[in-house]
Motif scaffolding. Structure first.
Motif, PDB file in Angstrom:
ATOM      1  N   GLN A 217       0.836  -1.215   0.000  1.00 16.96           N
ATOM      2  CA  GLN A 217       0.000   0.000   0.000  1.00 16.96           C
ATOM      3  C   GLN A 217       0.865   1.258   0.000  1.00 16.96           C
ATOM      4  OE1 GLN A 217      -3.360   0.121  -0.212  1.00 16.96           O
ATOM      5  NE2 GLN A 217      -3.108   2.362  -0.400  1.00 16.96           N
ATOM      6  N   THR A 218       1.966   1.200   0.807  1.00 10.63           N
ATOM      7  CA  THR A 218       2.876   2.347   0.856  1.00 10.63           C
ATOM      8  C   THR A 218       3.528   2.580  -0.489  1.00 10.63           C
ATOM      9  OG1 THR A 218       3.306   1.932   3.196  1.00 10.63           O
ATOM     10  CG2 THR A 218       4.901   3.303   1.995  1.00 10.63           C
ATOM     11  N   GLU A 219       3.971   1.516  -1.158  1.00 14.64           N
ATOM     12  CA  GLU A 219       4.588   1.646  -2.472  1.00 14.64           C
ATOM     13  C   GLU A 219       3.587   2.188  -3.489  1.00 14.64           C
ATOM     14  OE1 GLU A 219       6.123  -2.153  -3.401  1.00 14.64           O
ATOM     15  OE2 GLU A 219       7.889  -1.986  -2.088  1.00 14.64           O
ATOM     16  N   SER A 220       2.323   1.739  -3.373  1.00 19.17           N
ATOM     17  CA  SER A 220       1.288   2.247  -4.282  1.00 19.17           C
ATOM     18  C   SER A 220       1.076   3.735  -4.087  1.00 19.17           C
ATOM     19  CB  SER A 220      -0.015   1.484  -4.044  1.00 19.17           C
ATOM     20  OG  SER A 220      -1.042   2.010  -4.859  1.00 19.17           O
ATOM     21  N   ASP A 221       1.046   4.172  -2.827  1.00 20.62           N
ATOM     22  CA  ASP A 221       0.884   5.605  -2.547  1.00 20.62           C
ATOM     23  C   ASP A 221       2.067   6.401  -3.074  1.00 20.62           C
ATOM     24  OD1 ASP A 221      -1.489   5.009  -1.324  1.00 20.62           O
ATOM     25  OD2 ASP A 221      -0.668   5.062   0.731  1.00 20.62           O
ATOM     26  N   ILE A 222       3.249   5.848  -2.914  1.00 20.50           N
ATOM     27  CA  ILE A 222       4.456   6.543  -3.392  1.00 20.50           C
ATOM     28  C   ILE A 222       4.404   6.714  -4.905  1.00 20.50           C
ATOM     29  CG2 ILE A 222       6.963   6.330  -3.699  1.00 20.50           C
ATOM     30  CD1 ILE A 222       7.030   5.012  -0.917  1.00 20.50           C
TER      31      ILE A 222
ATOM     32  N   THR B 227       1.795   6.723  -6.797  1.00 23.31           N
ATOM     33  CA  THR B 227       0.730   7.703  -7.114  1.00 23.31           C
ATOM     34  C   THR B 227       1.255   9.123  -6.976  1.00 23.31           C
ATOM     35  OG1 THR B 227      -0.997   6.171  -6.386  1.00 23.31           O
ATOM     36  CG2 THR B 227      -1.563   8.525  -6.500  1.00 23.31           C
ATOM     37  N   GLU B 228       1.988   9.369  -5.894  1.00 23.69           N
ATOM     38  CA  GLU B 228       2.559  10.688  -5.660  1.00 23.69           C
ATOM     39  C   GLU B 228       3.607  11.032  -6.720  1.00 23.69           C
ATOM     40  OE1 GLU B 228       2.839  14.315  -3.739  1.00 23.69           O
ATOM     41  OE2 GLU B 228       1.430  12.645  -3.420  1.00 23.69           O
ATOM     42  N   VAL B 229       4.424  10.017  -7.097  1.00 26.22           N
ATOM     43  CA  VAL B 229       5.445  10.242  -8.125  1.00 26.22           C
ATOM     44  C   VAL B 229       4.784  10.620  -9.444  1.00 26.22           C
ATOM     45  CG1 VAL B 229       7.187   9.104  -9.549  1.00 26.22           C
ATOM     46  CG2 VAL B 229       7.225   8.818  -7.060  1.00 26.22           C
ATOM     47  N   ARG B 230       3.716   9.882  -9.816  1.00 33.30           N
ATOM     48  CA  ARG B 230       3.012  10.204 -11.060  1.00 33.30           C
ATOM     49  C   ARG B 230       2.407  11.599 -11.011  1.00 33.30           C
ATOM     50  NH1 ARG B 230       1.664   4.613 -10.790  1.00 33.30           N
ATOM     51  NH2 ARG B 230      -0.226   5.092  -9.607  1.00 33.30           N
ATOM     52  N   SER B 231       1.890  11.965  -9.831  1.00 29.73           N
ATOM     53  CA  SER B 231       1.325  13.307  -9.682  1.00 29.73           C
ATOM     54  C   SER B 231       2.404  14.374  -9.849  1.00 29.73           C
ATOM     55  CB  SER B 231       0.654  13.451  -8.317  1.00 29.73           C
ATOM     56  OG  SER B 231       0.158  14.769  -8.123  1.00 29.73           O
ATOM     57  N   LEU B 232       3.567  14.163  -9.216  1.00 31.21           N
ATOM     58  CA  LEU B 232       4.671  15.106  -9.349  1.00 31.21           C
ATOM     59  C   LEU B 232       5.169  15.179 -10.788  1.00 31.21           C
ATOM     60  CD1 LEU B 232       6.683  14.263  -6.090  1.00 31.21           C
ATOM     61  CD2 LEU B 232       5.349  16.322  -6.538  1.00 31.21           C
ATOM     62  N   ARG B 233       5.243  14.018 -11.456  1.00 32.14           N
ATOM     63  CA  ARG B 233       5.686  13.988 -12.842  1.00 32.14           C
ATOM     64  C   ARG B 233       4.735  14.795 -13.727  1.00 32.14           C
ATOM     65  NH1 ARG B 233       6.156   8.146 -15.049  1.00 32.14           N
ATOM     66  NH2 ARG B 233       7.852   8.133 -13.493  1.00 32.14           N
ATOM     67  N   GLN B 234       3.437  14.643 -13.478  1.00 30.98           N
ATOM     68  CA  GLN B 234       2.460  15.402 -14.245  1.00 30.98           C
ATOM     69  C   GLN B 234       2.613  16.904 -14.006  1.00 30.98           C
ATOM     70  OE1 GLN B 234       0.454  14.266 -16.548  1.00 30.98           O
ATOM     71  NE2 GLN B 234      -0.417  16.303 -16.969  1.00 30.98           N
ATOM     72  N   MET B 235       2.872  17.278 -12.762  1.00 29.88           N
ATOM     73  CA  MET B 235       3.084  18.687 -12.426  1.00 29.88           C
ATOM     74  C   MET B 235       4.309  19.229 -13.159  1.00 29.88           C
ATOM     75  SD  MET B 235       2.213  18.761  -8.349  1.00 29.88           S
ATOM     76  CE  MET B 235       2.825  20.435  -8.209  1.00 29.88           C
ATOM     77  N   VAL B 236       5.380  18.429 -13.195  1.00 27.57           N
ATOM     78  CA  VAL B 236       6.600  18.856 -13.884  1.00 27.57           C
ATOM     79  C   VAL B 236       6.339  19.061 -15.369  1.00 27.57           C
ATOM     80  CG1 VAL B 236       8.904  18.133 -14.584  1.00 27.57           C
ATOM     81  CG2 VAL B 236       8.169  17.821 -12.208  1.00 27.57           C
ATOM     82  N   VAL B 237       5.597  18.113 -15.977  1.00 32.79           N
ATOM     83  CA  VAL B 237       5.275  18.225 -17.401  1.00 32.79           C
ATOM     84  C   VAL B 237       4.467  19.485 -17.667  1.00 32.79           C
ATOM     85  CG1 VAL B 237       3.974  17.186 -19.301  1.00 32.79           C
ATOM     86  CG2 VAL B 237       5.399  15.747 -17.813  1.00 32.79           C
ATOM     87  N   GLU B 238       3.458  19.748 -16.827  1.00 34.56           N
ATOM     88  CA  GLU B 238       2.632  20.940 -17.009  1.00 34.56           C
ATOM     89  C   GLU B 238       3.455  22.215 -16.854  1.00 34.56           C
ATOM     90  OE1 GLU B 238      -0.431  20.472 -14.151  1.00 34.56           O
ATOM     91  OE2 GLU B 238      -1.555  18.967 -15.296  1.00 34.56           O
ATOM     92  N   GLN B 239       4.371  22.219 -15.870  1.00 38.13           N
ATOM     93  CA  GLN B 239       5.215  23.389 -15.667  1.00 38.13           C
ATOM     94  C   GLN B 239       6.172  23.591 -16.846  1.00 38.13           C
ATOM     95  OE1 GLN B 239       7.089  22.828 -11.873  1.00 38.13           O
ATOM     96  NE2 GLN B 239       5.250  23.364 -10.702  1.00 38.13           N
ATOM     97  N   GLN B 240       6.665  22.489 -17.425  1.00 40.14           N
ATOM     98  CA  GLN B 240       7.527  22.599 -18.593  1.00 40.14           C
ATOM     99  C   GLN B 240       6.765  23.181 -19.781  1.00 40.14           C
ATOM    100  OE1 GLN B 240       8.910  18.561 -18.983  1.00 40.14           O
ATOM    101  NE2 GLN B 240      10.788  18.960 -17.801  1.00 40.14           N
ATOM    102  N   VAL B 241       5.519  22.731 -19.957  1.00 41.15           N
ATOM    103  CA  VAL B 241       4.693  23.272 -21.039  1.00 41.15           C
ATOM    104  C   VAL B 241       4.444  24.767 -20.824  1.00 41.15           C
ATOM    105  CG1 VAL B 241       2.408  23.200 -22.105  1.00 41.15           C
ATOM    106  CG2 VAL B 241       3.595  21.068 -21.540  1.00 41.15           C
ATOM    107  N   GLU B 242       4.101  25.154 -19.589  1.00 41.84           N
ATOM    108  CA  GLU B 242       3.855  26.560 -19.281  1.00 41.84           C
ATOM    109  C   GLU B 242       5.122  27.389 -19.476  1.00 41.84           C
ATOM    110  OE1 GLU B 242       1.935  30.020 -18.279  1.00 41.84           O
ATOM    111  OE2 GLU B 242       1.131  28.033 -18.787  1.00 41.84           O
ATOM    112  N   LEU B 243       6.274  26.818 -19.103  1.00 42.45           N
ATOM    113  CA  LEU B 243       7.544  27.516 -19.292  1.00 42.45           C
ATOM    114  C   LEU B 243       7.813  27.753 -20.775  1.00 42.45           C
ATOM    115  CD1 LEU B 243      10.154  28.676 -18.143  1.00 42.45           C
ATOM    116  CD2 LEU B 243      11.136  26.377 -18.183  1.00 42.45           C
ATOM    117  N   ARG B 244       7.569  26.744 -21.613  1.00 38.66           N
ATOM    118  CA  ARG B 244       7.761  26.912 -23.052  1.00 38.66           C
ATOM    119  C   ARG B 244       6.816  27.975 -23.611  1.00 38.66           C
ATOM    120  NH1 ARG B 244       8.630  21.162 -22.961  1.00 38.66           N
ATOM    121  NH2 ARG B 244       6.419  20.796 -23.369  1.00 38.66           N
TER     122      ARG B 244
END
Length: 232
Positions: A30-35, A37-54
C-alpha cells in the motif's frame, strides 16, 4: 491439559507470525502504491510546468520581436525626419522666405497648380520645400504666413491665388483686367496674410487656380513667407 496448551501454543505461534508477515507485506504494498501515485502526480506537475515555461518563453520572444519592430519603426521615423530637416526641438526656430521664379509669366493652366517658390532666400528649420512648394509644420504651433503675388495685367488676363491648409482653402484673392479702369498693360499686386494654428505634419501651400496666371522675374515680384509665432 498442560500438554494440550503447549501444543495449541506451538500451533498458534507460526499462524500469528504468518499473519504479521501478511500485514507487513500488505502495508508495504500500500505504501509503495501511494508513493507511485505521488510520483506520477509530481511527474504530471513537472510536465505541465515545462509546457507553461515553453509557452512563457514563446510569449516573451514574441514580445521581444514586437518591441524590436517598434524600436526599428521609431528609428526609421527619426531618420526620415532628420533627412527632411523636420526634427526640431521644443524651442524651434522656423522661418522661410522665397520668390516664385525668373521665368516671368506662370500660367494659365487647365487645372489648379501648386506654385513652387523656387528662389529660397531664407529657410530656417527647413520646413519649406522648394521642390514641392509645400510648408510642413515641424511642431504644433501658431504660424504667420504672408504672400505677395504679381500679375502682368492685360486684356483677358485674370490673376489669382489660393492659400491651402492641407486640403482646405483658407484665402482666395484674384484680380481681373479692366480696360476702363487701367487702359494699358501693367503689373498688378495682391497681398494677404493669415495666422494659423497647425499640428505637426500639417501642410501649407499656394495654388494657382485654373485659367489664371501670375508673374515674376529676377526682381522677385511674387513672394511667399512664413514663420513660427509660438509653440503650443
Amino acid at each position: 491439559m498442560r500438554a494440550a496448551s503447549v501444543l495449541l501454543f506451538s500451533w498458534l505461534c507460526p499462524l500469528a507470525s504468518w499473519a504479521v508477515g501478511v500485514e507487513i507485506i500488505v502495508g508495504r504494498d500500500q505504501t509503495e502504491s501511494d508513493i507511485w501515485t505521488e510520483v506520477r502526480s509530481l511527474r504530471q506537475m513537472v510536465v505541465e510546468q515545462q509546457v507553461e515555461l515553453r509557452n512563457m518563453q514563446a510569449r516573451l520572444k514574441q514580445a521581444e520581436l514586437q518591441a524590436g519592430e517598434q524600436e526599428l519603426g521609431l528609428l526609421q521615423t527619426k531618420n526620415r525626419l532628420e533627412k527632411t530637416g523636420l526634427l526640431i526641438k521644443d524651442n524651434a526656430k522656423v522661418a522661410f522666405y522665397a520668390a516664385l521664379t525668373d521665368s516671368e509669366i506662370v500660367g494659365p493652366h487647365s487645372s489648379p497648380t501648386v506654385l513652387k517658390f523656387s528662389k529660397v532666400f531664407t529657410n530656417v528649420g527647413k520646413a519649406y520645400s522648394a521642390t514641392t512648394g509645400l510648408f510642413t509644420a515641424p511642431v504644433k504651433a501658431v504660424y504667420d504666413f504672408r504672400f505677395t503675388i504679381c500679375g502682368y495685367m492685360k486684356e483677358g488676363v485674370t490673376m489669382g491665388v489660393r492659400l491651402i491648409h492641407n486640403e482646405k482653402s483658407i484665402v482666395y484673392n484674384l484680380q481681373t483686367w479692366s480696360h476702363e479702369r487701367y487702359g494699358f498693360e501693367h503689373l498688378q499686386y495682391l497681398s494677404n496674410a493669415v495666422i494659423l494654428e497647425l499640428n505637426v505634419g500639417d501642410e501649407i501651400h499656394l495654388v494657382l487656380p485654373e485659367n489664371e496666371s501670375v508673374f515674376d522675374n529676377y526682381n522677385s515680384h511674387s513672394t511667399f513667407s512664413g514663420f513660427l509665432l509660438f509653440s503650443m
